[in-house]
Design a protein around this motif. Sequence first.
Motif, PDB file in Angstrom:
ATOM      1  N   VAL A 130       0.863  -1.189   0.000  1.00  0.00           N
ATOM      2  CA  VAL A 130       0.000   0.000   0.000  1.00  0.00           C
ATOM      3  C   VAL A 130       0.900   1.239   0.000  1.00  0.00           C
ATOM      4  O   VAL A 130       1.792   1.359   0.842  1.00  0.00           O
ATOM      5  CB  VAL A 130      -0.903  -0.010   1.246  1.00  0.00           C
ATOM      6  CG1 VAL A 130      -1.740   1.260   1.317  1.00  0.00           C
ATOM      7  CG2 VAL A 130      -1.803  -1.245   1.248  1.00  0.00           C
ATOM      8  N   PHE A 131       0.670   2.154  -0.934  1.00  0.00           N
ATOM      9  CA  PHE A 131       1.432   3.407  -0.951  1.00  0.00           C
ATOM     10  C   PHE A 131       1.204   4.138   0.368  1.00  0.00           C
ATOM     11  O   PHE A 131       0.064   4.196   0.847  1.00  0.00           O
ATOM     12  CB  PHE A 131       0.969   4.312  -2.091  1.00  0.00           C
ATOM     13  CG  PHE A 131       1.190   3.730  -3.466  1.00  0.00           C
ATOM     14  CD1 PHE A 131       2.440   3.291  -3.858  1.00  0.00           C
ATOM     15  CD2 PHE A 131       0.137   3.653  -4.368  1.00  0.00           C
ATOM     16  CE1 PHE A 131       2.644   2.762  -5.129  1.00  0.00           C
ATOM     17  CE2 PHE A 131       0.336   3.131  -5.642  1.00  0.00           C
ATOM     18  CZ  PHE A 131       1.589   2.684  -6.019  1.00  0.00           C
ATOM     19  N   PRO A 132       2.244   4.750   0.954  1.00  0.00           N
ATOM     20  CA  PRO A 132       2.044   5.403   2.254  1.00  0.00           C
ATOM     21  C   PRO A 132       0.966   6.494   2.232  1.00  0.00           C
ATOM     22  O   PRO A 132       0.225   6.658   3.196  1.00  0.00           O
ATOM     23  CB  PRO A 132       3.421   5.970   2.604  1.00  0.00           C
ATOM     24  CG  PRO A 132       4.226   5.900   1.358  1.00  0.00           C
ATOM     25  CD  PRO A 132       3.646   4.811   0.516  1.00  0.00           C
ATOM     26  N   MET A 133       0.851   7.215   1.108  1.00  0.00           N
ATOM     27  CA  MET A 133      -0.154   8.282   1.058  1.00  0.00           C
ATOM     28  C   MET A 133      -1.566   7.712   0.921  1.00  0.00           C
ATOM     29  O   MET A 133      -2.554   8.429   1.054  1.00  0.00           O
ATOM     30  CB  MET A 133       0.148   9.285  -0.067  1.00  0.00           C
ATOM     31  CG  MET A 133       0.207   8.705  -1.450  1.00  0.00           C
ATOM     32  SD  MET A 133       1.784   7.831  -1.743  1.00  0.00           S
ATOM     33  CE  MET A 133       1.764   7.747  -3.535  1.00  0.00           C
ATOM     34  N   ALA A 134      -1.657   6.403   0.664  1.00  0.00           N
ATOM     35  CA  ALA A 134      -2.965   5.744   0.605  1.00  0.00           C
ATOM     36  C   ALA A 134      -3.125   4.784   1.782  1.00  0.00           C
ATOM     37  O   ALA A 134      -4.096   4.043   1.852  1.00  0.00           O
ATOM     38  CB  ALA A 134      -3.099   4.973  -0.707  1.00  0.00           C
ATOM     39  N   GLY A 135      -2.183   4.801   2.716  1.00  0.00           N
ATOM     40  CA  GLY A 135      -2.196   3.832   3.797  1.00  0.00           C
ATOM     41  C   GLY A 135      -2.537   4.435   5.148  1.00  0.00           C
ATOM     42  O   GLY A 135      -3.134   5.516   5.237  1.00  0.00           O
TER      43      GLY A 135
END
Length: 606
Positions: A130-135
């Motif tokens: 999961v991308f950090p900005m989406a996590g």
Amino acid sequence: MKNIFLSLVIVISISFSYQPVAQTNSEVDIVYNLDVTNHQDDLFHVTVSVSGLSQENNVYNFASTTPGTYSIMDFGRFVKSFNAFDEEGNELSTERLSTNRWEINHAENLSKLVYDVEDTFDAEYTEHKVFPMAGTGIEEDFIVLNTFGVFGYFEGLQSNPSRVKLDYNPEWTVGTALLPDEEGYYQAESFDHLADSPFLIGELSVASTKVNDMDVVVYVYSADTTIDAAGILVAADEILQAAGEYIGYSPVTHYKFLFCLTDMETFQRNNFNAAGALEHSYSSLYVQPGRGGISQGIRNEMAHEFMHILTPLNLHSNIIQPFNFIVPTASEHIWLYEGVTEWNSDILQLRGGLISIEEYLEIISEKLTFNDRFDEKISLSQISLEAYNLSGLNEFINFYTRGAVTAAMLDIKLLDLSNGTRGLREVFIELLDKYGKDNPFPEDEFFEVVVEMTYPEIEQFINDYIKGTETLPYIEYMEKLGYKYVAEVPSEDTRPTMGFSLGHNESGELMTLIVSDKAKEYGVQEGDVLVKVLGQDINMNTFRTIRQEVLAMNVGDTCQVVFKRNEEEIELTLTLQQRMDKHIFEEMDELTEEQKLLRSVWQKNL
Ligand SMILES: [Zn+2]
């Protein structure tokens, strides 16, 4: 979304057969309570209080994917416990139907769901990172809360309103676009609205302003104390002014920037595969290492995420409306959502006087240079349609490079065909008028719509450069504006180069990305893992120091390098090279009247 590309990501494709039905039931009351008071247990403790459910609402769904991410995330994977209770506190049995879906027996008696969710930042898993900005992340001094990573929705109630109550460290600040009621409950009109509203909680600095008639607030967590909300607000103000002039109106009445700028230690400890930002209707969330000061890169990102309000948030295909959180559904038009957005965010800065023509031309050169590492034989349409599987995601960066240059070329083509009266900005604004948030365009007929609104020649352009894989006509088109193309020139930067750029792979190893022809002659291949340079072990910790040593050497010096390729170590002697700038556009000596006219209309909002 905008990804600062750090490494390759491996995913596999999954197929589903479930179709969602978005409905509302006004009898149902849903309150999510989230307890994050204890950061040490590293869990989101969720209680969902609910009344009025019926048998058809008996499945609780976590998101498999979410708007703007074009990737499979399967948040059900991070759920650690899941219990259901009736009003008397008796437990109701539940059954996990799939990764993301839990069935509740006797849902009509359900009063409470109680469950714990692990944060994605440091969870142990390998597939579908999961991308950090989406996590989601729970750290000592901040919490990143993408609501879709923690909250789910009941079958058939995706459109139902809900409220959110947070229990957190009272000394912390909460940044979100959701508005609280008098009792402190944040109110969401639907699950889509909730999912569209991330929170950043922690030791934040806050600054606000009004841009035209839009209230803007910047919330910043920054490990680097030289960056704070006031500094970011100055850049945001300029960007939003230029965006307002470009769009012609304020697309929203309020907007929040949520910045989480970590130190490198946090970034490496969590083994992030990427960094960047994700767009929302009234906010954008940035999770990346703070790199000292507010760079042009951060300004570009803010422009990009803000312009996403226009597309895909307001101009999108009927295939992603209503959004299917359960079954990842691909639209062919990411060239528009990401490519045109990226072009919009650059050209609005040129036209708003924030960057010079030279700086804009450099942006095009950089995009073309970066794009050289990608497979030219996969079309933007194909990457869109395969975004959720392996080749789509690996090629996704194409939208910010080739996709943006495609939009730049389409703009010049439209200006040329209309004798300088109507470019891509104008057509894009007409499309926004024609469609809207609840009025999506038809997925399969959208190209025809664009051709009908413009010129028959645009059909060929779409076939060649969006559906097809013809090399973009930047030499010919930039000449129409009076710029001549030069394939490469020696760079003004006289420091030597080994002839390749580096990223890191899933294991955190340094890996070659773009390899020059010269370095290939010495035996370097793309994807080689760099093990030693000048006899020293190289890794994320020693990288900076060793890089400085190499940069202090001279062009023509030799450099011993050890790579790992297929578990085999290979020692090579490289000769350091002169840096080259590629895909350069230079001012032509004399411009024709046509070139003068086209350039003058190209550099302003018509
Ligand atoms: Zn984007």
